[in-house]
Write a protein that holds these residues in place. Structure first.
Motif, mmCIF file in Angstrom:
data_model
loop_
_atom_site.group_PDB
_atom_site.id
_atom_site.type_symbol
_atom_site.label_atom_id
_atom_site.label_comp_id
_atom_site.label_asym_id
_atom_site.label_seq_id
_atom_site.Cartn_x
_atom_site.Cartn_y
_atom_site.Cartn_z
ATOM 1 N N PHE A 1 0.829 -1.201 0.000
ATOM 2 C CA PHE A 1 0.000 0.000 0.000
ATOM 3 C C PHE A 1 0.866 1.254 0.000
ATOM 4 O O PHE A 1 0.438 2.308 0.424
ATOM 5 C CB PHE A 1 -0.933 -0.008 1.218
ATOM 6 C CG PHE A 1 -2.134 -0.893 1.042
ATOM 7 C CD1 PHE A 1 -3.383 -0.361 0.812
ATOM 8 C CD2 PHE A 1 -2.013 -2.271 1.089
ATOM 9 C CE1 PHE A 1 -4.489 -1.172 0.642
ATOM 10 C CE2 PHE A 1 -3.111 -3.091 0.927
ATOM 11 C CZ PHE A 1 -4.353 -2.538 0.700
ATOM 12 N N VAL B 1 -0.626 4.230 -1.950
ATOM 13 C CA VAL B 1 -2.033 4.524 -1.681
ATOM 14 C C VAL B 1 -2.246 5.843 -0.923
ATOM 15 O O VAL B 1 -3.163 6.594 -1.264
ATOM 16 C CB VAL B 1 -2.706 3.333 -0.957
ATOM 17 C CG1 VAL B 1 -4.108 3.673 -0.500
ATOM 18 C CG2 VAL B 1 -2.723 2.112 -1.870
ATOM 19 N N SER C 1 -5.995 -1.820 -3.392
ATOM 20 C CA SER C 1 -4.644 -1.912 -3.928
ATOM 21 C C SER C 1 -4.500 -3.239 -4.641
ATOM 22 O O SER C 1 -4.971 -4.270 -4.173
ATOM 23 C CB SER C 1 -3.607 -1.821 -2.813
ATOM 24 O OG SER C 1 -2.321 -2.044 -3.333
#
Length: 140
Positions: free
Chosen positions: A15, A18, A109
């Protein structure tokens, strides 16, 4: 832009990119909330109880600690978030959470930690994107 975002968090995916995307999606709005949602599978929960003596509350405390590097990035960007944990079947619990709440977008993700996986979309990402009416943004 978006004020109510669901982020299904999978500890097996990366992640790293993100938080910046979430900052763009919320346009740094103070009223925007990101719900970090993780489902502990029934098998994992049973193993934690059987082999480690850890019940749901103990497992969630550990997971919050594991989330700390990610949530620290969100804090640095000034993003508001809450964490939510459930136990059960992953796809079913995600669908239930999405359908019972008024999320504007679901951010997933798809950047896997393991590169040798042949499918473009993961099993959960594919099922969620296919079955919900809420927009799903898949971040590579």
């Amino acid at each position: 832009m978006y004020k109510n975002i669901l982020l299904p968090y999978d500890f097996g995916n990366s992640f790293s990119n993100v938080p910046e995307q979430l900052a763009k999606l919320t346009d740094n709005d103070e009223d925007a909330t990101i719900t970090i949602f993780n489902v502990i599978s029934e098998g994992d929960q049973a193993n934690n109880v059987k082999y480690h003596g850890k019940h749901f509350e103990d497992v969630t405390k550990d997971k919050i600690e594991d989330l700390k590097p990610f949530t620290d990035q969100l804090d640095e960007l000034g993003l508001n978030y809450t964490t939510l944990f459930r136990t059960g079947r992953i796809v079913n619990e995600l669908l239930k959470e999405i359908n019972e709440n008024d999320y504007e977008v679901v951010v997933m993700s798809n950047k896997r930690s393991k590169r040798d996986i042949k499918h473009v979309l993961g099993h959960v990402t594919h099922k969620i994107a296919k079955r919900v009416n809420t927009p799903v943004l898949i971040i590579k």
